[in-house]
Scaffold this active site. Structure first.
Site, mmCIF file in Angstrom:
data_model
loop_
_atom_site.group_PDB
_atom_site.id
_atom_site.type_symbol
_atom_site.label_atom_id
_atom_site.label_comp_id
_atom_site.label_asym_id
_atom_site.label_seq_id
_atom_site.Cartn_x
_atom_site.Cartn_y
_atom_site.Cartn_z
ATOM 1 C CG ASP A 67 0.057 -0.228 2.086
ATOM 2 O OD1 ASP A 67 -0.686 -0.813 3.306
ATOM 3 O OD2 ASP A 67 0.889 -0.676 2.598
ATOM 4 C CG ASN A 136 -8.774 -1.335 12.082
ATOM 5 O OD1 ASN A 136 -7.508 -1.822 11.337
ATOM 6 N ND2 ASN A 136 -9.392 -0.256 10.974
ATOM 7 C CG HIS A 138 -5.623 -2.092 8.913
ATOM 8 N ND1 HIS A 138 -5.420 -0.960 10.003
ATOM 9 C CD2 HIS A 138 -4.348 -2.049 8.260
ATOM 10 C CE1 HIS A 138 -4.348 -0.935 9.828
ATOM 11 N NE2 HIS A 138 -3.600 -0.942 9.165
ATOM 12 C CD GLU A 143 -8.986 1.448 7.860
ATOM 13 O OE1 GLU A 143 -8.730 0.113 8.509
ATOM 14 O OE2 GLU A 143 -7.749 2.512 8.300
HETATM 15 C C1 GLP Z 1 -1.206 -0.194 8.742
HETATM 16 C C2 GLP Z 1 -0.208 -0.732 7.330
HETATM 17 C C3 GLP Z 1 -0.022 -2.326 7.486
HETATM 18 C C4 GLP Z 1 0.490 -2.721 8.786
HETATM 19 C C5 GLP Z 1 -0.372 -2.028 9.544
HETATM 20 C C6 GLP Z 1 0.274 -2.164 11.358
HETATM 21 O O1 GLP Z 1 -1.636 0.495 8.032
HETATM 22 N N1 GLP Z 1 -0.954 -0.381 6.526
HETATM 23 O O2 GLP Z 1 0.616 -2.904 6.386
HETATM 24 O O3 GLP Z 1 -0.125 -4.008 8.783
HETATM 25 O O4 GLP Z 1 0.097 -0.716 9.891
HETATM 26 O O5 GLP Z 1 1.369 -1.722 11.207
HETATM 27 P P1 GLP Z 1 2.421 -2.064 12.617
HETATM 28 O O6 GLP Z 1 3.515 -3.226 12.256
HETATM 29 O O7 GLP Z 1 3.337 -0.991 12.971
HETATM 30 O O8 GLP Z 1 1.890 -1.852 13.708
#
Ligand code: GLP
Length: 251
Positions: A67, A136, A138, A143
């Site tokens: 993304d 959440n 995702h 989402e």
């Molecule tokens: C972001 C990214 C995801 C990632 C998530 C968790 O939203 N789009 O790909 O897995 O957050 O991030 P973190 O690993 O910093 O908790």
């Protein structure tokens, strides 16, 4: 869905780096789906270490990230591309030909999403996609909601996700983009192998729901129950909510 509990984030990162290396060594190419955020930091450190020791056949790597924020792209502060250039692509000295990335600054985002899907298909699909998970539930930036999208698309970010990203934007919530371009649920499930990594108590509820709950659009990660080759690697805090029979220690 196999669930391993690692003694540390570093052990989890090392396990995933070994999974990447095992596929890259088999060659001739390994097509990877890669995440950003805090969770993959130990993974990318382990991959940098493998590369420095000559243990990772770098020419075999072909990468697609999950993304990117709309309005941001290569070189922009806060963009996922800048994060990846800094933590992995630069240190491994990957060529532009090995890297494909959604461009959040594309004038025609629908065309950019279609381009990305075509590029993934052209590469033969992903051999291994590495996912984190949002607080959440995702995955990538799909989402929770009444419906999910199968292909790469523009997603409106929840306030929960924007708040979790604020550190990369100087702590200012108003600086965090409200939309992102992200691969879709079908793109994710189309990967031949899935590894989801989770660390910290803030992920315990969604890990429990993903592993033991119903498949629901309100917990996008639960759709991974539909895939035949999913490995979850969690630290103890993230696995806290799982019943003993649902996991095994990471060897
Ligand atoms: C972001 C990214 C995801 C990632 C998530 C968790 O939203 N789009 O790909 O897995 O957050 O991030 P973190 O690993 O910093 O908790």
């Amino acid at each position: 869905m196999r669930v391993f509990v690692a003694e540390s984030e570093q052990a989890a990162g090392r396990w995933v780096a070994d999974a990447v290396r095992d596929r890259a060594v088999r060659g001739p190419q390994v097509v990877l789906g890669l995440p950003t955020g805090r969770t993959p930091v130990p993974l990318y450190a382990a991959m940098r270490d493998d590369a420095a020791r000559g243990r990772l056949p770098l020419a075999a790597l072909r990468t697609f990230n999950l993304d990117e924020y709309v309005g941001l792209g290569r070189g922009d502060a806060g963009s996922f591309r800048t994060e990846m250039d800094t933590t992995l692509f630069g240190p491994l000295r990957l060529s532009d030909a090995q890297i494909d990335f959604l461009d959040g600054r594309a004038a025609d985002l629908a065309a950019e999403c279609a381009r990305y899907e075509a590029a993934i298909a052209e590469a033969g699909g992903m051999d291994l996609i590495v996912l984190g998970i949002g607080r959440n539930g995702h995955i990538a930036f799909n989402e929770p909601g009444a419906s999910l999208q199968a292909r790469t698309h523009v997603e409106t970010l929840t306030e929960s996700s924007r708040a979790a990203s604020v550190a990369a934007f100087g702590g200012r919530l108003d600086a965090v983009p409200t939309t992102a371009v992200t691969i879709g649920m079908g793109t994710i499930l189309g990967a031949r192998s899935v590894v989801l990594v989770a660390a910290g108590a803030s992920k315990a509820d969604v890990i429990r729901g993903m592993v033991t709950g119903a498949v629901t659009t309100w917990l996008p990660a639960s759709f991974l129950q539909l895939h035949t080759d999913v490995t979850v690697v969690a630290d103890r805090a993230a696995a806290e909510g799982l019943p003993p029979e649902a996991w095994q220690p990471l060897a």
